[in-house]
Write an enzyme that holds these catalytic residues in place. Sequence first.
Site, PDB file in Angstrom:
ATOM      1  N   ASP A 334      -3.605  -0.869   7.977  1.00 50.86           N
ATOM      2  CA  ASP A 334      -2.550   0.151   8.012  1.00 50.86           C
ATOM      3  C   ASP A 334      -1.764   0.173   6.704  1.00 50.86           C
ATOM      4  O   ASP A 334      -1.745  -0.799   5.951  1.00 50.86           O
ATOM      5  CB  ASP A 334      -1.603  -0.100   9.189  1.00 50.86           C
ATOM      6  CG  ASP A 334      -0.881  -1.436   9.070  1.00 50.86           C
ATOM      7  OD1 ASP A 334      -1.578  -2.456   8.860  1.00 50.86           O
ATOM      8  OD2 ASP A 334       0.354  -1.485   9.169  1.00 50.86           O
ATOM      9  N   GLU A 335      -1.103   1.276   6.468  1.00 48.29           N
ATOM     10  CA  GLU A 335      -0.135   1.456   5.389  1.00 48.29           C
ATOM     11  C   GLU A 335      -0.638   0.964   4.024  1.00 48.29           C
ATOM     12  O   GLU A 335       0.041   0.219   3.331  1.00 48.29           O
ATOM     13  CB  GLU A 335       1.188   0.776   5.752  1.00 48.29           C
ATOM     14  CG  GLU A 335       1.888   1.437   6.924  1.00 48.29           C
ATOM     15  CD  GLU A 335       3.287   0.913   7.139  1.00 48.29           C
ATOM     16  OE1 GLU A 335       4.197   1.728   7.344  1.00 48.29           O
ATOM     17  OE2 GLU A 335       3.479  -0.322   7.114  1.00 48.29           O
TER      18      GLU A 335
END
Length: 592
Positions: A334-335
């Site tokens: 993620d991210e």
Amino acid sequence: MEMRRLFGFLIFWSVQVCRGSELFLWPQPQIVEAIDKSCHLISPTFTISVPAGSPKLLRAAASRYKRQVCTEKWSAVSIQARISSQSAQATISRLVISVSDLRAGLQNGVDESYTLVVSEGDSASIVSNTTWGALHGLETFSQLVQFDSQARKLFISYGVRITDWPLYSHRGLLLDTSRNFFPVKDILRTIQALSYNKLNVFHWHISDSHSFPLRLESEPELSKKGSYGPEFTYSRQDVKRIVAFARSRGVRVVPEIDAPGHTASWGAAYPEMLTCLGKMWWDPNTQNWSKRMASEPGAGQLNPLHPKTYQVLKHIIEEVTALFPDSFYHAGADEIAPGCWNASEELSRLVSSGNATMGSLLELFVNRTYPMIASRNKTVVYWEDILLDAAVNVSADLLPRESTVIQTWNNGAINTKAVTSAGYRAVVSSSDFLYLDCGRGDFLFNDSRFDQPNRTVVPPSLSITGDDASFNYGGSGGSWCAPYKTWQRIYDFDLAYGLTRQEAALVIGAEAALWSELADANVLDGLVWPRTSALAEVTWSGNRDSSSKKRTTEAGKRLVEWRERMVSRGVAAHPMMPRWCILNHGLCNINI
């Protein structure tokens, strides 16, 4: 005639907690049948018997619940629900457990159903297909018992038949132990509380950019240099203790080693395999969120071109998958900040020349690491970003649907639909409903957006523009996902909202998430409970009654009592209302 009326009144008073909604069970079972609506005493010689050949954990659970039933001095708080023991004479002297398949393992999708009957003379019975259903039956049985403080006697609701099973197979809590450390004893207490609520997954977000607290024999430098110190680490024995404790209570432990983003803590041991390490995570003067090096301090991402990246990950994956027997392994993804990879001359040159994209760099990483996990007979779990992030994502063709689960967290039902319509199983952790850290401020000391005396809303001139307007905190709690998620907000959650029947069938469950920027062991219980109890009922039996009406008011009456019982069991759950409101049920309700 008058004596008969008086006698009838006494009988009514002694049994009113035994009928339907007055049972105070949590989560609400699927089917509750009240047969003769009476109460019996718990015998001083009460026993629980298990089938011959039962596993040690079921025998231990029977012993644990016998002790709990016989010693727990809990009674309903509300005046309307208090018991009088004057007319009860019959006793329950034993609980008999029958299990069809004692060998069924603890894994996603295992049968957790049970039937509990308390209407057969002096015996009660639990019948289940697996050990895990029997554990849930034991918990429900314990919740039928109350204590009459005046008579000093234990009562159980008699004439009850409960047929029960969960709506969703995956019902859990994520705890982040990287940003702030949580001692083992607090993790164990949290897992115990999960089992009380019939939640069956402890998602352990072990590492992140802030610290790497897991001590690994194959990569000792990661925790030695990347943790907050030796006292802020988890040994192999700690892990084994947590996993065994959780299994004994029907709770799976799913480990998450997030990569290639959220890995700055790895740089203390291996700086050569990270990009943008040590750089400022974001320059607010640019007003351009897309140029960030990380979504929060500190900065650092694994370099997908560096061979050391895969040597270290191979060791981590082999050791972590051996330590954690669950079939799920959470790989994060993620991210991923494009700015961080662009900070590498090598990666930036490759992208600017047109020979790579941010997405193809992630695909390279996934192509190398996915087989490492899958070859260990694991289902790979990723955050939704791997498919849905606007800047860094991979093609769905890269992720086999039969061995991949996607966990959603942004945009509520929109992203859940995007994932399930693509054919993936989903675990839902919508930040709009299930992020327990929201609305409690921020950890940045010098954020000028709050330097506005006598103003309740941040002016537009100070709001971040571009692809992440959520950074306009406004006056709503000072966090990107404000406001605070109350138990009512969580209870209102519909996991399958807007989904077709086929898409809804791919939602395997949900997790509440406690990210720990503003949390540690001192506030753990109050942040998690009883709000996560609300999710427990949503995922176990739903939030609607037989007429499909939201049962929030009725649930609230049970939940305040359940909170009191959790406190009596050593869980420091947050209060829900003044005690006056519990004692005067209904007078604190409103109709809007």
